[in-house]
Design an enzyme around this catalytic site. Structure first.
Site, short mmCIF file in Angstrom:
data_model
loop_
_atom_site.label_atom_id
_atom_site.label_comp_id
_atom_site.label_asym_id
_atom_site.label_seq_id
_atom_site.Cartn_x
_atom_site.Cartn_y
_atom_site.Cartn_z
N ASP A 143 -3.33 6.52 11.73
CA ASP A 143 -2.22 5.91 10.75
C ASP A 143 -1.06 6.69 10.64
O ASP A 143 -1.01 7.74 10.11
CB ASP A 143 -3.15 5.93 9.42
CG ASP A 143 -2.43 5.28 8.46
OD1 ASP A 143 -1.25 5.09 8.57
OD2 ASP A 143 -3.03 4.97 7.10
N HIS A 187 0.89 5.38 6.71
CA HIS A 187 0.85 5.80 5.23
C HIS A 187 0.96 7.56 4.97
O HIS A 187 1.40 7.79 6.08
CB HIS A 187 -0.61 5.67 4.46
CG HIS A 187 -0.84 4.01 4.67
ND1 HIS A 187 -1.48 3.46 5.50
CD2 HIS A 187 -0.58 3.10 3.64
CE1 HIS A 187 -1.63 2.04 5.42
NE2 HIS A 187 -0.99 1.97 3.81
N SER A 197 0.87 -1.13 0.03
CA SER A 197 -0.09 0.12 0.02
C SER A 197 1.08 1.21 -0.20
O SER A 197 0.41 2.29 -0.58
CB SER A 197 -0.94 -0.01 1.21
OG SER A 197 -0.27 -0.11 2.28
#
Ligand SMILES: *[C@@H]1O[C@H](CO)[C@@H](O)[C@H](O)[C@H]1NC(C)=O
Ligand SMILES: *[C@@H]1O[C@H](CO)[C@@H](O)[C@H](O)[C@H]1NC(C)=O
Ligand SMILES: *[C@@H]1O[C@H](CO)[C@@H](O)[C@H](O)[C@H]1NC(C)=O
Ligand SMILES: *[C@@H]1O[C@H](CO)[C@@H](O)[C@H](O)[C@H]1NC(C)=O
Ligand SMILES: *[C@@H]1O[C@H](CO)[C@@H](O)[C@H](O)[C@H]1NC(C)=O
Ligand SMILES: *[C@@H]1O[C@H](CO)[C@@H](O)[C@H](O)[C@H]1NC(C)=O
Length: 440
Positions: free
Chosen positions: A419, A422, A178
């Site tokens: 998060d 990312h 990702s």
């Protein structure tokens, strides 16, 4: 005399019977195996795997590809991984030191609200909800306005049209997890505004997702392969991080997707780090596995990949890049002693020179360096780790779409679900792509 001969006859008879038994059992064995040989192949196949086969222009022999149900049946039992000789067939050679040329990866972040951001988050129709931080309520924007300035030289500034010219008639493919998908979306957003509506398109999300630029006959693609080699995590949607099974010596299925691509950009890191041991499925015949540490498993996978690069990449028409590990900012005490948070509410880069967090594993870096060193000029390393380490301010934290629902006590404590892995877009991955642009 009579007595003697009767005993002899008895012995002879016994011997004959014994011989008959032996012969019949041997024959019996033969005949049963002959019968087995006549059974159609299908009924002789074991339940694992289901033997899906495929072809590749590059391979004259057939290889087994496992289906989803096969992975479910794999690794019924597993043993501790016993290290074996390296899979590498590539010889170790010292890497060119490239003296005199500038190191793009050593530098600092400079605030530049004139040139940055390179695009507007809301105007990119291909933006991911996982990375669209402003859309999900991030109040500050400064994280979008930093330029990477190498020590001792300047990077060529991003020019979308020049990049499109470089891509004319070519396929650019990002392969990985990702984080690499984020870099792919960044590239698509960097380019798409230059292409009029109707002249660009995006294929549906699949293991391979393709952005097509008609006028330039170019594609910018993303292929999901978080562990590089074949694994039970190869479905871009239905995968679990906590139970990873890989085929350490097999990437045939993946390579058939990427083998003729002009520009390949690989990454792989975090999936080797999280969760318990990685199970190694060496042979599809018995389905037993070994359980290895992430680093050992990654070494096997990268060696398999390196063998593929060494044997299959045509340097005259193909370029291969490897993006080093993307740092995480999970513990604020690492840059702010005594604090107890993570990247949540961080709005400024770290200024401490050579700051290096615990999320970026040194042993993994050594492994990558060793393998890339063997491949020498066949692979260009995009060493984004140090420059991204400084950017604690650039993760989505709570400002992204989450697919899971959080309990009230979690929502009351944003740090618990931030998060910090990312990267928001526009942001750091745009700079990774500027570096890529500089190497093309
Ligand atoms: C018959 O076959 C079995 C298994 O294939 C083997 O174990 C056995 O020794 C064989 N018997 C003879 C007499 O060859
Ligand atoms: C069975 O398999 C053998 C080799 O594995 C192959 O030569 C043969 O054609 C197969 N037969 C059928 C009916 O598929
Ligand atoms: C494999 O290749 C042969 C000829 O090269 C072709 O006839 C066959 O359809 C291919 N099979 C698959 C599963 O692609
Ligand atoms: C850029 O930043 C400077 C200093 O922070 C500020 O004075 C200026 O208005 C900003 N320009 C833009 C276009 O945001
Ligand atoms: C478009 O690009 C592909 C490779 O990506 C190439 O095979 C094809 O010939 C190109 N077509 C034209 C019309 O240039
Ligand atoms: C990347 O750069 C770091 C320094 O920032 C260095 O320690 C590491 O060896 C480099 N990695 C590779 C693969 O070149």
């Amino acid at each position: 005399m009579q007595k003697w001969s009767r005993r002899r006859v008895q012995l002879l008879l016994f011997f004959c019977l014994f011989l008959l038994f032996i012969i019949s059992s041997i024959l019996g064995n033969q005949s049963t195996s002959r019968i087995q040989g006549k059974v159609p192949n299908a009924t002789r196949r074991p339940s694992f795997p289901t033997f899906l086969t495929t072809n590749s222009s590059n391979h004259k022999f057939t290889k087994w590809i496992l289906g989803a149900s096969d992975w479910g049946n794999a690794c019924g039992s597993s043993q501790i991984y016993k290290k074996r000789p390296s899979l590498a067939t590539v010889k170790l050679q010292p890497r060119d030191s490239r003296q005199g040329s500038c190191d793009f990866f050593s530098g600092r972040w400079v605030y530049d609200n004139v040139s940055y951001p390179l695009y507007d988050e809301g105007s990119c129709p291909y933006m991911s909800d996982q990375l669209a931080c402003k859309k999900h309520g991030r109040p500050d924007e400064e994280y979008q306005k930093w330029r990477w300035q190498p020590h001792g030289c300047n990077l060529k500034r991003w020019k979308g049209l020049e990049m499109l010219e470089k891509l004319r008639g070519k396929r650019l493919m990002f392969v990985g997890d990702s984080l690499n998908r984020g870099q792919w979306i960044s590239m698509v957003c960097l380019l798409q505004s230059l292409i009029p509506t109707g002249k660009k398109s995006m294929s549906p999300n699949a293991p391979l997702t393709i952005f097509t630029v008609e006028e330039y006959n170019a594609t910018v693609e993303f292929y999901w392969a978080p562990l590089i080699v074949e694994s039970n995590s190869d479905d871009p949607v239905n995968h679990r991080l906590d139970d990873r099974i890989i085929r350490p010596d097999s990437l045939f299925k993946h390579a058939s997707q990427w083998e003729n691509v002009d520009i390949l950009v690989f990454n792989s890191y975090l999936w080797w780090r999280s969760g318990p041991k990685v199970k190694l499925l060496w042979s599809v015949d018995d389905g037993t596995c070994e359980a290895a540490d992430g680093l050992d498993a990654m070494a096997l996978a990268l060696e398999t990949w390196a063998n593929w690069v060494a044997s299959s990449v045509d340097q005259r028409r193909q370029r291969v890049f490897f993006v080093t590990m993307s740092p995480t900012h999970l513990w604020s005490r690492e840059w702010n002693l005594g604090s107890d948070g993570n990247c949540f509410q961080e709005t400024m880069p770290i200024e401490e020179k050579s700051y290096w967090g615990s999320g970026s594993d040194i042993e993994t870096m050594k492994l990558v360096e060793n393998i890339m060193g063997r491949l020498r000029d066949k692979v260009t390393v995009l060493n984004i780790t140090q420059l991204s380490e400084y950017r604690k301010d650039s993760h989505p934290s709570i400002y992204r779409k989450f697919w899971e629902t959080f309990a009230p006590q979690q929502l009351a404590n944003p740090v618990s679900y931030s998060d910090c892995i990312h990267w928001c877009l526009p942001g750091v991955p745009d700079v990774w792509n500027e570096l890529l642009f500089n190497f093309l």
